[in-house]
Design an enzyme around this catalytic site. Structure first.
Site, short mmCIF file in Angstrom:
data_model
loop_
_atom_site.label_atom_id
_atom_site.label_comp_id
_atom_site.label_asym_id
_atom_site.label_seq_id
_atom_site.Cartn_x
_atom_site.Cartn_y
_atom_site.Cartn_z
N GLN A 183 -5.28 -1.92 -6.93
CA GLN A 183 -5.84 -0.99 -5.94
C GLN A 183 -6.47 0.21 -6.64
OE1 GLN A 183 -3.53 2.01 -3.35
NE2 GLN A 183 -3.86 0.32 -1.91
N ASP A 237 0.81 -1.22 0.00
CA ASP A 237 0.00 0.00 0.00
C ASP A 237 0.85 1.27 0.00
OD1 ASP A 237 -2.53 1.37 0.10
OD2 ASP A 237 -2.23 1.71 2.23
N SER A 272 -6.62 5.28 -0.06
CA SER A 272 -6.97 3.98 -0.64
C SER A 272 -8.45 3.70 -0.47
CB SER A 272 -6.15 2.87 0.03
OG SER A 272 -4.77 3.12 -0.08
#
Length: 293
Positions: free
Chosen positions: A285, A210, A235
Site C-alpha cells: 500500500q 488497511d 490511503s
C-alpha cells in the site's frame, strides 16, 4: 460472536439493487470519513457476488480516489471483464454523490495444484501473551489529540481482536525505530455458517489490512500519526495477493515494513501468515503521509 462483529458482517452483506449493482452503508470510523478497508472489502464482496462459487480471489488492485462520506450510501457497480476457464476478472467502481470514490480490479481462480514454496514466517510471540486493545490503548491516552480518541478507536475496532507485538506509533512518539511493525489479528468471534464463506474470510482480511499497514512508515520517523496530530495521511492505493487458504477468525500475523517514504507519500509492504506458519497473503500500500504546517 459479539455485537460488533455481527454488525460488521451486516455491513459486508450488500443490498443488490440491480444486476451487477449493489449498495452498502458505512459504520462509525475513527476519523470523519469512510474507512478505506471497509470500501475495499465491500467492493470485493460485490465482485464476488458475480463470480461462480468455486472461484476465490487470488489478487486485487485498488485506488482510493476521494474521501468517502460516512453518512451516505455507497453504490458498487461491477463490470464483468472476463470469464475464462480458470480465471475470472471483475472491475468495481464505488460511487457516492455521483462521483467515483474508489476503483478495484480483482481476479478470481478455481483451485489447482502447482509448484509450492514460500518465505519463512518471522519470529513473533504468541498472540495470547500480548495485550488486547482495551488493555493497551488507555496507556497512551495522554499522547492523543483528545480524550475521546481511545473510545473511538475501541469502537471502530471492536469487531477485530488486534494485538501489537511492540508499541504502536503513538506509543513511541519522538523515538524513531526500525520501519517494521507486527500485529496479530482475528475476528472477535467464530464465523461458522456465516454468509459468503469462504469469500467472507478473504473480505474480512481485506478490511483489516488497511488498519495498520502504514504504521512502519511512521515508526521510521518517530511520528504518532493522526491520533497525535503530527501526521496527516490517507490511503492512495492498495494491492493484495491471496496465496493459501486461511480463516479470518483464527490468528493471523501481519508482518509489515516500509522500504521508502518521499514526496509526501509512504510505502508499506507486508506478509500475512497463519499461526502455523503458512504464508497466506502479501500486501502493498502507498499512502499520503504529510507533516502538518
Amino acid at each position: 460472536m459479539n455485537k460488533a462483529l455481527a454488525a460488521l458482517l451486516d455491513l459486508l452483506d450488500l443490498e443488490q439493487i440491480e444486476e451487477d449493482i449493489f449498495r452498502g452503508v458505512s459504520r462509525s470510523a475513527i476519523v470523519p470519513r469512510v474507512f478505506g478497508g471497509q470500501v475495499a472489502a465491500q467492493a470485493l464482496v460485490a465482485a464476488g457476488r458475480t463470480v461462480p462459487g468455486d472461484r476465490l480471489p487470488h489478487s486485487l488492485h485498488a485506488y482510493f480516489l476521494r474521501l468517502g462520506d460516512p453518512g451516505a450510501p455507497i453504490v458498487y457497480t461491477v463490470d464483468r471483464i472476463r470469464d475464462g476457464r480458470s480465471f475470472t476478472t471483475r472491475r468495481v467502481v464505488a460511487v457516492q454523490h455521483g462521483q467515483p470514490i474508489f476503483h478495484l480490479s480483482a481476479s478470481f481462480q478455481t483451485y489447482e495444484e502447482g509448484l509450492e514454496h514460500q518465505a519463512p514466517m518471522p519470529p513473533a510471540p504468541d498472540p495470547e501473551t500480548l495485550p488486547t486493545a482495551a488493555q493497551m490503548l488507555p496507556r497512551y491516552a495522554d499522547h492523543f489529540l483528545d480524550s475521546g480518541v481511545v473510545d473511538r478507536m475501541l469502537e471502530a475496532r471492536a469487531a477485530v481482536d488486534l494485538r501489537y507485538v511492540d508499541a504502536p506509533p503513538y506509543g513511541s512518539v519522538g523515538e524513531p525505530r526500525e520501519p517494521r511493525s507486527q500485529v496479530w489479528f482475528r475476528t472477535n468471534g467464530k464465523l461458522d455458517g456465516a454468509i459468503d464463506a469462504p469469500l467472507l474470510h478473504v473480505c474480512l482480511a481485506t478490511y483489516v489490512s488497511d488498519m495498520t499497514l502504514l504504521d512502519s512508515v511512521l515508526l521510521a520517523h518517530g511520528r504518532g500519526g493522526w491520533a497525535t496530530g503530527d501526521v496527516v495521511g490517507a490511503s492512495l492505493d492498495h494491492a493484495m495477493w491471496f496465496h493459501r487458504p486461511f480463516r479470518a477468525d483464527e490468528w493471523l500475523l501481519y508482518d509489515q515494513e516500509s522500504p521508502s517514504a518521499s514526496g509526501g507519500r509512504g510505502l508499506g509492504q507486508a506478509r500475512i501468515y497463519t499461526q502455523d506458519g503458512r504464508l497466506a497473503i502479501s500486501v502493498i500500500q502507498e499512502g499520503v503521509v504529510r507533516v502538518p504546517r
